[in-house]
Enzyme design. Sequence first.
Site, mmCIF file in Angstrom:
data_model
loop_
_atom_site.group_PDB
_atom_site.id
_atom_site.type_symbol
_atom_site.label_atom_id
_atom_site.label_comp_id
_atom_site.label_asym_id
_atom_site.label_seq_id
_atom_site.Cartn_x
_atom_site.Cartn_y
_atom_site.Cartn_z
ATOM 1 N N ASN A 29 2.287 13.885 0.633
ATOM 2 C CA ASN A 29 2.410 12.613 -0.098
ATOM 3 C C ASN A 29 1.703 11.456 0.623
ATOM 4 O O ASN A 29 1.656 10.345 0.111
ATOM 5 C CB ASN A 29 3.884 12.253 -0.342
ATOM 6 C CG ASN A 29 4.641 11.917 0.929
ATOM 7 O OD1 ASN A 29 4.185 12.201 2.034
ATOM 8 N ND2 ASN A 29 5.823 11.342 0.786
ATOM 9 N N LYS A 30 1.125 11.724 1.779
ATOM 10 C CA LYS A 30 0.508 10.653 2.566
ATOM 11 C C LYS A 30 -0.927 10.365 2.075
ATOM 12 O O LYS A 30 -1.490 11.141 1.311
ATOM 13 C CB LYS A 30 0.485 11.046 4.038
ATOM 14 C CG LYS A 30 1.885 11.246 4.644
ATOM 15 C CD LYS A 30 2.632 9.943 4.694
ATOM 16 C CE LYS A 30 3.934 10.003 5.465
ATOM 17 N NZ LYS A 30 4.946 10.882 4.880
#
Length: 379
Positions: free
Chosen positions: A182-183
């Site tokens: 999700n980064k």
Amino acid sequence: MSLRIPLSSPDITEVEIEAVTSVLRTNSLSLGPKLVEFEEAFAAFHGAPHAIAVSSGTAALHLAIRALNIGVGDEVILPSFTFIAVANAIRYEGATPVFADIDPITLNIDHVSVEAAITTRTRAILVVHTFGIPAEMNALMQIASRHRLAIIEDACEAIGSTYNDKLVGTFGDIAVFGFYPNKQITTGEGGAMLVRDTHLANRIRALRNQGRYPSGDWLQHAELGYNYRLSEIACALGIVQLRRLPTILAQRTRVASSYHDLLAHLDGILLPPLYLQSRTVSWFVYIVRLAEQSTSAERDKVLDALLQAGIGCARYFAPIHLQPAYQQLPAAQQARLPVTEAIAERTLALPFFNQLSFADAAQVADTLKAAMAAITADR
Ligand SMILES: Cc1ncc(COP(=O)(O)O)c(C=O)c1O
């Protein structure tokens, strides 16, 4: 429930796929040339002397605490409004996390609250650049130097953001980064550290690799260490993602601007700051907040409405000091964090990723508007 618009989504192109598959055609899958290349590129991007790739952001945090010899009887000041790994890493070494409150605009640790939390046992301030917004580094660095405290920067959510034209991660003694999918950039699982001091960097490299020092052989272990290595496959992915970072950050800024335009006139919703003085934002997530008179039950109704419509969303963050895993900890019981608690009840993360289309963002905005209208009608 399958979601039509996910909360987050990694952005993997053919270039990453080619880079990963070409590693798989070699016989070097760990501790090889891709690790060296990734670390050199990461250090060069930041203009930092030492970059060390590790297996996760959590591993990076743990190594930071361990390498600074922070342990039983020591205290580390950190926000409670962040991801739980930040406090866990302090507890892994038997030290005490001491929670400070946050600033209501940047949602970052508040330097006044930090200074009030300092005791004779305080060893470090763990500064998190929450949601990609740089923390107030001038004030925090001054406090640290006045009280002789180490600064650990957690830039897991903020790669590429700047404070006074300087990249986050280049202020502290040690900085940590995370590359979960999700980064802004991902290696699947993974993390990295920036370390200013050469001796400290060498020790961290040894701790990452079962306590092996370069001078010893493979079965010589100078101190208690860990397997926190990052594979060649992950490093190959990281090299390409890092190269694409400027484009990725521009795409994410575009998505944030779209949300701003779409939600600008929605009553009862507060938007994250698009511009802040002396800072550039590396957009990690897009967090809106229900207005002050709203309750957590109302926020949960909005969450439900979005999920029912197939739209990914989440309550970012649930304060650490209120987690069941922290209930027995005196430092959590004694924490008085009115801003953290009031804000955490009303936050809402909307779908946010590089390829989110304007049409999908518009659908999120329409669903949110309808959910807010339903809440107003119920009052
Ligand atoms: C601020 C912060 N610190 C640490 C971590 C932990 O990173 P990882 O999931 O790679 O262990 C995260 C991950 O979400 C994070 O957001």
